[in-house]
Design a protein around this motif. Structure first.
Motif, short mmCIF file in Angstrom:
data_model
loop_
_atom_site.label_atom_id
_atom_site.label_comp_id
_atom_site.label_asym_id
_atom_site.label_seq_id
_atom_site.Cartn_x
_atom_site.Cartn_y
_atom_site.Cartn_z
N GLU A 1 15.28 -22.85 10.09
CA GLU A 1 15.59 -23.55 9.20
C GLU A 1 16.48 -23.38 7.66
O GLU A 1 16.53 -24.87 7.67
CB GLU A 1 14.19 -23.79 8.79
CG GLU A 1 12.70 -25.01 9.98
CD GLU A 1 11.51 -24.40 8.95
OE1 GLU A 1 11.85 -25.24 7.96
OE2 GLU A 1 10.31 -24.61 9.68
N ILE A 2 16.44 -22.73 8.08
CA ILE A 2 17.25 -22.18 6.78
C ILE A 2 18.80 -22.99 7.09
O ILE A 2 19.48 -23.50 6.23
CB ILE A 2 17.33 -20.88 5.77
CG1 ILE A 2 16.05 -20.70 5.75
CG2 ILE A 2 17.90 -20.89 4.97
CD1 ILE A 2 15.35 -19.67 4.95
N ARG B 1 6.15 -25.43 3.35
CA ARG B 1 7.03 -26.14 3.37
C ARG B 1 6.06 -27.36 4.61
O ARG B 1 5.57 -29.12 4.79
CB ARG B 1 8.32 -26.25 3.40
CG ARG B 1 8.70 -28.15 3.11
CD ARG B 1 10.24 -27.99 3.16
NE ARG B 1 10.80 -27.42 3.86
CZ ARG B 1 11.86 -27.44 4.47
NH1 ARG B 1 12.72 -27.93 3.62
NH2 ARG B 1 12.82 -26.22 5.74
N ARG B 2 5.57 -26.24 5.58
CA ARG B 2 4.68 -27.00 7.02
C ARG B 2 3.62 -27.04 6.78
O ARG B 2 3.22 -28.42 7.55
CB ARG B 2 5.10 -25.62 7.65
CG ARG B 2 6.34 -25.08 8.26
CD ARG B 2 6.94 -23.99 8.90
NE ARG B 2 7.83 -23.67 9.90
CZ ARG B 2 7.55 -22.61 10.38
NH1 ARG B 2 6.97 -21.82 10.58
NH2 ARG B 2 9.25 -22.32 10.93
N THR C 1 11.77 -19.46 11.50
CA THR C 1 12.45 -19.74 9.98
C THR C 1 13.78 -19.35 8.86
O THR C 1 14.73 -20.73 8.33
CB THR C 1 11.06 -19.08 8.86
OG1 THR C 1 11.77 -17.20 8.97
CG2 THR C 1 10.15 -19.11 8.61
N SER D 1 6.19 -14.88 7.63
CA SER D 1 7.86 -15.34 6.93
C SER D 1 8.96 -14.88 8.02
O SER D 1 9.27 -15.33 8.57
CB SER D 1 8.01 -16.08 6.02
OG SER D 1 8.36 -14.69 5.43
N LYS E 1 14.94 -28.65 -0.41
CA LYS E 1 15.97 -28.33 0.88
C LYS E 1 16.59 -26.81 0.50
O LYS E 1 16.90 -26.26 -0.39
CB LYS E 1 16.98 -28.89 1.36
CG LYS E 1 16.43 -30.43 1.74
CD LYS E 1 15.83 -31.21 2.93
CE LYS E 1 15.30 -32.31 3.25
NZ LYS E 1 14.66 -31.72 5.06
N ARG F 1 12.61 -18.03 3.50
CA ARG F 1 11.46 -18.60 4.36
C ARG F 1 9.48 -18.41 4.13
O ARG F 1 9.73 -18.59 4.89
CB ARG F 1 11.63 -16.64 5.14
CG ARG F 1 13.30 -16.29 6.07
CD ARG F 1 13.21 -15.23 6.70
NE ARG F 1 12.75 -15.33 7.65
CZ ARG F 1 12.43 -14.57 8.28
NH1 ARG F 1 13.29 -13.83 8.36
NH2 ARG F 1 11.64 -14.70 9.76
N ALA G 1 9.81 -21.65 4.07
CA ALA G 1 9.24 -22.37 5.14
C ALA G 1 8.68 -22.29 5.16
O ALA G 1 7.83 -23.92 6.08
CB ALA G 1 10.87 -22.28 6.01
#
Length: 237
Positions: free
Chosen positions: A138-139, A81-82, A135, A129, A46, A75, A78
């Motif tokens: 998410e962060i 990770r998807r 993105t 990104s 995370k 970013r 992220a």
């Protein structure tokens, strides 16, 4: 009793919040991977932003800049990770090694593209990104989770809703020693009002020598140098 892979019956999943730019979080991530591989844990990587938590008044937030060091690297993470947590894991390991061991600059777009190629990912993800504004969301959400828990830096570990800052490691233990460290960390979960234990004093010379590649590769001035900066890569996140 010392933890062994055959006898372990503790938590099987942990959230590990990191900023690629933090040298302390990188050291702890090496240990975390060793423990994960021995015990078959699930590590959910995370995000957390040192740029944002150390933001000086009047400066732009990292999401307001076209490119912003650790934030932009997250970013990229992220997007990866998807597709899979494993890709983010590889990205963090590769970019962390590039900065904190090799003294390269993964926080620049060209080096970031090269590192994506190294892990078998599409270098075009850098541009994707940047174009994908989601993105940022998410962060922000994962950063805020730590802030709302009273956190201030990384590494921060979550066991369910319980958050622990650390362990802050200079020499990541491996093998049996890594498991003993994991046992110590789990012990903290038994004592919710145990807030802090530290070795005193710190070995400043050893810290400097370990983090020399990072210090030489960074393109910002940290608070350690006593100058005003937008991004302060503080010790221990």
């Amino acid at each position: 009793m010392t933890i062994t892979p055959d006898t372990y019956d503790g938590p099987t999943e942990v959230d590990f919040h990191f900023d690629v730019m933090c040298p302390w979080a990188y050291q702890t991530s090496i240990w975390m991977r060793d423990v994960r591989d021995q015990l078959g844990l699930t590590v959910n990587w995370k995000f957390f932003s040192l740029e944002e938590v150390n933001l000086r008044e009047g400066r732009k937030h990292p999401w307001e800049r076209d490119w912003s060091y650790g934030w932009s690297m997250m970013r990229i993470g992220a997007v990866l990770r998807r597709e899979s947590m494993d890709l983010l894991d590889q990205w963090y390991a590769a970019s962390g090694k590039a900065l904190h061991v090799d003294g390269n600059r993964p926080h620049t777009p060209d080096v970031a593209r090269h590192l994506l190629e190294e892990i078998g990912a599409d270098p075009a993800i850098v541009d994707l990104s940047i174009e994908d504004q989601s993105t940022h969301d998410e962060i922000k959400a994962e950063h805020q989770r730590v802030i709302d828990s009273g956190g201030f830096g990384v590494p921060t570990l979550y066991f369910g809703d319980t958050a622990i800052f650390g362990p802050v490691l200079l020499d990541p233990p491996a093998g049996d020693a890594a498991l003993r460290m994991w046992d110590l960390v789990l012990g903290w979960l038994e004592f919710p009002h145990l807030y802090e234990i530290q070795h005193m004093p710190r070995d400043e010379k050893k810290i400097f020598e370990t983090f020399r590649p990072y210090l030489e590769a960074r393109d910002w001035v940290s608070i350690n140098r006593g100058k005003e900066v937008g991004f302060e890569a503080q010790a221990a996140g």
